[in-house]
Design an enzyme around this catalytic site. Structure first.
Site, PDB file in Angstrom:
ATOM      1  N   ARG A  31       0.792  -1.230   0.000  1.00 26.54           N
ATOM      2  CA  ARG A  31       0.000   0.000   0.000  1.00 26.54           C
ATOM      3  C   ARG A  31       0.828   1.287   0.000  1.00 26.54           C
ATOM      4  O   ARG A  31       0.617   2.158  -0.827  1.00 26.54           O
ATOM      5  CB  ARG A  31      -0.915   0.027   1.236  1.00 26.54           C
ATOM      6  CG  ARG A  31      -1.970  -1.041   1.246  1.00 26.54           C
ATOM      7  CD  ARG A  31      -2.986  -0.739   2.338  1.00 26.54           C
ATOM      8  NE  ARG A  31      -3.840  -1.869   2.618  1.00 26.54           N
ATOM      9  CZ  ARG A  31      -4.828  -1.854   3.500  1.00 26.54           C
ATOM     10  NH1 ARG A  31      -5.070  -0.768   4.193  1.00 26.54           N
ATOM     11  NH2 ARG A  31      -5.579  -2.920   3.705  1.00 26.54           N
ATOM     12  N   HIS A  77      -8.009  -4.452  -6.962  1.00 24.75           N
ATOM     13  CA  HIS A  77      -7.767  -3.697  -5.723  1.00 24.75           C
ATOM     14  C   HIS A  77      -9.027  -3.632  -4.845  1.00 24.75           C
ATOM     15  O   HIS A  77      -9.736  -2.616  -4.834  1.00 24.75           O
ATOM     16  CB  HIS A  77      -7.310  -2.273  -6.090  1.00 24.75           C
ATOM     17  CG  HIS A  77      -6.674  -1.515  -4.959  1.00 24.75           C
ATOM     18  ND1 HIS A  77      -5.385  -1.741  -4.538  1.00 24.75           N
ATOM     19  CD2 HIS A  77      -7.154  -0.532  -4.162  1.00 24.75           C
ATOM     20  CE1 HIS A  77      -5.095  -0.930  -3.536  1.00 24.75           C
ATOM     21  NE2 HIS A  77      -6.165  -0.177  -3.278  1.00 24.75           N
ATOM     22  N   TYR A 121     -19.759  11.728 -12.260  1.00 20.04           N
ATOM     23  CA  TYR A 121     -19.801  12.950 -13.050  1.00 20.04           C
ATOM     24  C   TYR A 121     -18.512  13.188 -13.836  1.00 20.04           C
ATOM     25  O   TYR A 121     -18.540  13.825 -14.889  1.00 20.04           O
ATOM     26  CB  TYR A 121     -20.052  14.165 -12.148  1.00 20.04           C
ATOM     27  CG  TYR A 121     -21.377  14.111 -11.414  1.00 20.04           C
ATOM     28  CD1 TYR A 121     -22.577  14.097 -12.120  1.00 20.04           C
ATOM     29  CD2 TYR A 121     -21.419  14.063 -10.033  1.00 20.04           C
ATOM     30  CE1 TYR A 121     -23.783  14.047 -11.457  1.00 20.04           C
ATOM     31  CE2 TYR A 121     -22.625  14.016  -9.352  1.00 20.04           C
ATOM     32  CZ  TYR A 121     -23.810  14.003 -10.067  1.00 20.04           C
ATOM     33  OH  TYR A 121     -25.002  13.958  -9.415  1.00 20.04           O
TER      34      TYR A 121
END
Length: 820
Positions: A31, A77, A121
């Protein structure tokens, strides 16, 4: 306890240690830390690979962010949609990454930390530069690993062509460690890597620093001081001071501090609100109003000051107490062979090159195998090309494809693959033209195989390929450095000269007091009578007045018209391109608001006692008053300047010249007259004196326009060059000007007419030098002195530069070859 189960006794301390180590390594590797090879964390790598798999490339249409987030979550992921979308947003923000990897369309947040629009969006596609990170991934160039459910494969690292860890940096907090790597300029980085390759991987960090000057942040700003940068390059750890880029200007009749660029990772609205709180609490005084005038064209924060406030003093308070000055704590930790390691700049370059060698070897093996397979098939074709009739007869007499396949193997001694490929041939491929193409392809692939084997066997060929690919990357994506380096912010004991090349530079100062330095190499020599090149863009109410040729290590003494002296190192003067306006002098020195700098003297080391005791500063005023003072008197400047000369009422300081005490002094006036006398006729006085008469005038409107001091031992080797207001000029012999006593009216040096205009400049030159002329419009021309004719004193000269009706000459300077 159920039947068959049993209890196992374990030590709780050992279990805690083991579990903690497993957890911490999982966070570190999976990570928080980037891989030194491609500079990416797993989530960044998975986003790019997911987009690549979906075909969302730079030349295609934008796709909804939600589609990519779903792809990455479902396949690679499984850590939540917020983590993936936040990563995508950061990869698309121009103020976060120096070279954004994703091209975003829609609201992706702002410098004020406004949140981006929801993923449904916004739309994205890959940036062209990120495609360079995935080139050749299908050629078995990198190791693959199973995804979280072992249903798909994903790359362990990308076969990147770009040194992403250096150009984009990285940051992350792991368990027990953190990384914070700043971004760097791509052009500088590629130049450093290429130099490292050319040195056979033997380039020292000192030499690398000559190419990669310092980090280059996407938001620009100023790196104040160099010690932190140098420490980070050497050890991988350092504290870099970042400052906003500001200038002073008047807004509605008030002095104002204008912020053009803020330090990296500073929240603009947060900074402004905290500054307002400091004003309310009385910790900062002198600010009348703060306005955020930023728009899509750039950042602009205006601090409007109260009357009679010194902007430089207030600016220092803002640097000290607000985010106009911040710190970037470099901690270069990345994964090397799957393990975290602290790296210096050389380690990062070496690991990237090792990765590129590995990629090229694996890519070459893949291409070699492909070529060998193809040439094997072509060898089969070549075996049957001379026996087409037998081939057709054999196939015709076969029961089925299987039977034909076996017969071809036996009859022509073919392999299984060769036989199957021949059976797949179309009849049109058996024409004589197609047979010729097969032979040509065979020869071409044969040469390709030889070259590919050379790549595998020769290390230097691989390095040349790496270098060529890097130079291609540089050509496509290079840009100018955004972050300016202010070396003067370091401690006194740091030798800045060791970090700055002592090259020749052009110093230009505008009428409004803007100063900058530009490399002399940017100005090419032209012929006499040319129109010149664009030198600088001044504001509409400003024009460029002074031009000096210097070297970075020299000292610059600045003399004001009211007789004050200030002190600067040339490298402390902000660097700018030919077309930039520079930085206001009052932002660099503590200049009084009713004073301005009129004269400049370039010197060598002012801390050298022998040097300062053997030189003098000769000053001349517009009304012809001359003064001589030892350079030693000006070698200990103060923050607010020192007195250089006492100026009489109605007069002002015009020029200052450095001499050795044995010069011939030439003073020229506006109406075209020159007087010559010996320097020894002017006695040396202290700083707090006014001087004596140097030249008298016959015309009350006449004033001094310039002065030159020629050393006695070289007095007949050069010429006197004069330039008029309308661009006419000529050289005259020094012997044409007779020696007189100080205070005389002088003799004619140029024939003043309406065509020539008044005399503008006088210089001592020789034919090995060049002349630089700058117009009010900012156009500069550089011409050879040898192109200017030697003429008599009473002539008007020849045209040196063409001027438009609304333009005129702003300054003239000579350029000589400087030996370092």
């Amino acid at each position: 306890m159920s039947e068959g189960e049993k209890l196992i006794s374990i030590n709780i301390e050992d279990e805690m240690k083991s579990s903690y180590i497993d957890y911490s390594m999982s966070v570190i590797v999976s990570r928080a830390l980037p891989d030194v090879r491609d500079g990416l964390k797993p989530v960044h790598r998975r986003v790019l690979y997911g987009m690549y798999q979906l075909g969302i490339l730079s030349n295609g249409p934008y796709k909804k962010s939600a589609r990519i987030v779903g792809e990455v979550l479902g396949k690679y992921h499984p850590h939540g949609d917020v983590s993936v979308y936040d990563t995508m947003v950061r990869m698309a923000q121009k103020w976060t990454l120096r070279y954004p990897l994703i091209d975003g369309q829609g609201n992706f947040g702002s410098l004020d930390s406004d949140p981006p629009a929801a993923m449904r969006y916004t739309e994205v596609k890959m940036n062209k530069i990120s495609e360079e990170m995935l080139t050749d991934i299908k050629k078995n160039t990198v190791d693959m690993q199973f995804n979280f459910d072992d249903s798909l494969e994903e790359p362990k690292v990308l076969p990147t062509k770009i040194p992403n860890l250096l150009i984009n940096g990285a940051s992350g907090i792991a368990v027990g460690m953190a990384t914070n790597i700043p971004p760097h300029n791509l052009k500088e980085t590629v130049d450093a890597i290429c130099a490292y390759i050319d040195s056979d991987n033997n380039l020292s960090i000192d030499q690398i620093i000559k190419y990669i000057k310092a980090p280059d942040f996407p938001t620009g700003g100023i790196i104040y001081g160099y010690s932190g940068v140098k420490n980070s390059f050497y050890t991988g750890k350092g504290k870099i001071v970042l400052r906003a880029k500001v200038h002073i200007e008047e807004v509605h009749g008030r002095k104002s501090i204008i912020v053009d660029e803020i330090p990296y990772q500073v929240n603009k609205s947060d900074m402004i609100s905290k500054t307002v709180n400091l004003i309310k609490n009385g910790k900062i005084d002198g600010i009348y109003q703060i306005r955020d005038e930023s728009d899509r064209n750039g950042l602009r924060i205006v601090y409007i000051l109260k009357h009679k406030i010194n902007p430089n003093i207030l600016l220092n308070k803002l640097f000290k107490q607000t985010s106009l000055q911040t710190y970037f704590n470099v901690n270069t930790i990345a994964l090397v062979n799957g393990k975290p390691a602290k790296l210096n700049i050389k380690d990062i370059i070496q690991n990237f090159l090792n990765h590129r060698h590995d990629i090229i070897i694996r890519r070459t093996k893949y291409e070699l195998k492909k070529c060998e397979n193809r040439i094997h098939i072509l060898e089969g074709f070549l075996k049957i090309l001379g026996h087409i009739n037998i081939l057709i007869k054999t196939i015709k007499n076969s029961i089925n494809r299987n039977d034909a396949h076996k017969k071809l193997i036996d009859k022509f001694e073919l392999s299984k693959n060769q036989s199957l490929s021949i059976l797949d041939l179309r009849l049109q491929n058996l024409t004589s033209l197609e047979q010729k193409k097969v032979k040509q392809e065979y020869e071409k692939i044969k040469k390709e195989i030889i070259y590919l084997k050379k790549i595998l066997n020769k290390y230097y060929i691989r390095t040349e390929i790496i270098k060529k690919e890097l130079l291609d990357i540089k050509k496509k994506y290079k840009d100018d450095r955004r972050t300016y380096i202010d070396y003067s912010g370091d401690e006194k004991n740091i030798q800045i000269e060791d970090l700055i090349e002592n090259e020749q530079v052009v110093l230009t100062i505008s009428h409004a007091g803007y100063i900058k330095r530009t490399s002399l190499s940017e100005y090419k020599r032209q012929g006499r009578g040319g129109i010149g090149n664009r030198g600088a863009v001044a504001r509409t109410y400003d024009f460029f007045k002074h031009l000096l040729i210097a070297t970075n290590h020299q000292y610059l003494l600045l003399f004001t018209e009211k007789g004050k002296c200030f002190w600067l190192r040339v490298y402390e003067i902000p660097e700018g391109s030919k077309t930039s306006k520079g930085r206001a002098i009052q932002n660099i020195i503590n200049l009084h608001k009713n004073d301005r700098v009129n004269a400049y003297v370039l010197t060598e080391n002012l801390t050298d006692k022998n040097y300062v005791n053997n030189y003098y500063v000769i000053m001349i005023t517009k009304k012809g008053i001359i003064k001589k003072t030892s350079l030693e008197c000006y070698s200990r400047p103060r923050k607010y300047g020192i007195n250089a000369i006492v100026i009489r009422k109605g007069d002002s300081l015009l020029e200052a010249v450095l001499t050795k005490g044995n010069s011939h002094i030439f003073i020229a006036s506006k109406k075209g007259r020159v007087i010559r006398f010996l320097e020894k006729n002017v006695r040396s006085t202290g700083r707090n004196s006014s001087g004596v008469i140097g030249i008298s005038f016959t015309n009350k409107k006449d004033v001094v326009i310039g002065m030159i001091c020629v050393e006695d031992n070289i007095k007949e080797k050069g010429n006197l060059l004069v330039v008029s207001e309308n661009g006419f000029g000529k050289r005259s012999r020094l012997k044409d000007y007779r020696l007189t006593n100080r205070g005389g009216k002088g003799i004619k040096t140029i024939n003043i007419t309406d065509k020539t205009g008044n005399l503008f400049s006088v210089k001592y030159v020789n034919k090995q030098e060049d002349l630089m002329i700058i117009k009010k419009s900012g156009i500069m021309i550089r011409i050879s002195i040898s192109d200017i004719r030697i003429m008599g004193r009473s002539t008007q000269g020849v045209r040196l530069i063409n001027l438009k009706s609304d333009d005129y000459i702003a300054d003239v300077a000579k350029v000589h070859e400087y030996r370092i």
